[in-house]
Design an enzyme around this catalytic site. Structure first.
Site, PDB file in Angstrom:
ATOM      1  N   VAL A   1       0.981  -1.273  -0.008  1.00  0.00           N
ATOM      2  CA  VAL A   1      -0.324   0.573   0.073  1.00  0.00           C
ATOM      3  C   VAL A   1       0.943   1.454  -0.348  1.00  0.00           C
ATOM      4  O   VAL A   1       1.373   1.039   1.272  1.00  0.00           O
ATOM      5  CB  VAL A   1      -0.778  -0.055   1.097  1.00  0.00           C
ATOM      6  CG1 VAL A   1      -1.837   1.152   1.287  1.00  0.00           C
ATOM      7  CG2 VAL A   1      -1.923  -1.382   1.270  1.00  0.00           C
ATOM      8  N   ASP A   2       0.650   1.587  -1.045  1.00  0.00           N
ATOM      9  CA  ASP A   2       1.353   2.890  -1.483  1.00  0.00           C
ATOM     10  C   ASP A   2       1.076   3.993  -0.630  1.00  0.00           C
ATOM     11  O   ASP A   2       0.511   4.905  -1.455  1.00  0.00           O
ATOM     12  CB  ASP A   2       2.224   3.198  -2.669  1.00  0.00           C
ATOM     13  CG  ASP A   2       3.143   2.664  -3.282  1.00  0.00           C
ATOM     14  OD1 ASP A   2       3.251   1.178  -1.874  1.00  0.00           O
ATOM     15  OD2 ASP A   2       3.170   1.381  -4.427  1.00  0.00           O
ATOM     16  N   VAL A   3       1.124   4.916  -0.286  1.00  0.00           N
ATOM     17  CA  VAL A   3       0.415   6.646   0.542  1.00  0.00           C
ATOM     18  C   VAL A   3       1.265   7.776   0.082  1.00  0.00           C
ATOM     19  O   VAL A   3       2.762   7.488   0.674  1.00  0.00           O
ATOM     20  CB  VAL A   3       0.371   6.477   2.428  1.00  0.00           C
ATOM     21  CG1 VAL A   3      -0.656   8.106   2.546  1.00  0.00           C
ATOM     22  CG2 VAL A   3      -0.554   4.844   1.796  1.00  0.00           C
TER      23      VAL A   3
END
Length: 253
Positions: free
Chosen positions: A129-131
């Site tokens: 999960v890239d934020v």
């Protein structure tokens, strides 16, 4: 074994080992096989390997190259990049990969997580999960293959875990390659949202940053630049802290 894993991260691009800064400007830093040999000597417990162009180019994993990496690697490793079917996952496991990481595929097919988890166990599937932090509007989910962002990153985090992911790699895009410290607030929010292990990635530039990430709630801490660069001029030097040093770091929390 350490109370919290400390995991080197290797980024692949066109067969070479690269390092990015904030997901851009990839810099060639050597042969991934050489890096793996060094990490073998350092007795690293685990490795993350991501092909950063596979999903963007809409191609399957390079199974031949992955087979070479797996044959050289003495430690368990997780591979991500271009995985879009359960057949891809099956082939990777057959080559010796212990975990598969999904990011782009989860945008349209959460069922893929469920299918892999059902057949191989939840511990075998990792959700990446890239934020990205947007000043003024908080954190946003970032899709690395397209550059698209969405506001509901926490909802997505919960969905991938609900679908069966046994672990989450949380990548702080704005900290990637900077070695300027982890985003403790992001880690804290995410760790409170899910009950599976959370691997914090992005920003580690010192042993103290590893401690900060763990205190914020990370089950494990991953890093790329910290294990690849040395000194203010960022000379390439593949390294890893001695086990005793990491053990003291965990004990002093």
């Amino acid at each position: 074994m350490l109370r919290h894993r400390v995991i080197p991260t290797l980024l692949l691009r066109n067969g070479g080992l690269v390092k990015t800064t904030r997901f851009s400007s990839p810099r060639y830093v050597g042969d991934p096989l050489n890096a793996i040999r060094i990490f073998n000597e350092k007795e690293v417990d685990e490795l993350l390997v991501f092909d950063i162009t596979a999903s963007r180019e809409r191609r399957a994993p390079n199974f031949e190259a992955i087979q070479e990496l797996a044959a050289e690697c003495f430690m368990p490793f997780c591979y991500g990049g271009g995985i879009s079917t359960i057949e891809h996952a099956e082939r990777l496991f057959a080559l010796g990969v212990e975990k598969v990481s999904l990011q782009t595929a989860t945008a349209r097919n959460l069922e893929l997580i469920t299918r892999i988890a059902t057949k191989f166990g939840s511990q075998a599937v990792v959700a990446a999960v890239d934020v990205k932090k947007s000043w003024g509007s908080g954190y946003k989910l970032y899709w690395s293959a397209s550059g698209r962002t969405e506001r509901d990153w926490q909802g997505h985090l919960r969905r991938v875990v609900g679908a069966g992911a046994g672990e989450v790699v949380l990548n702080a895009v704005d900290r990637d390659g900077t070695m300027q410290g982890v985003d403790a607030d992001l880690i804290r929010i995410a760790s409170n949202d899910i009950e599976v292990p959370l691997v914090a990635l992005g920003g580690v530039g010192s042993l103290d940053d590893i401690r900060v990430a763990i205190e914020a709630g990370a089950s494990a801490v991953a890093a790329g630049a910290f294990f690849v660069y040395h000194g203010k001029h960022r000379a390439v030097l593949i390294t890893y802290p001695p086990y005793a040093t990491l053990e003291r770091l965990m004990q002093n929390r």
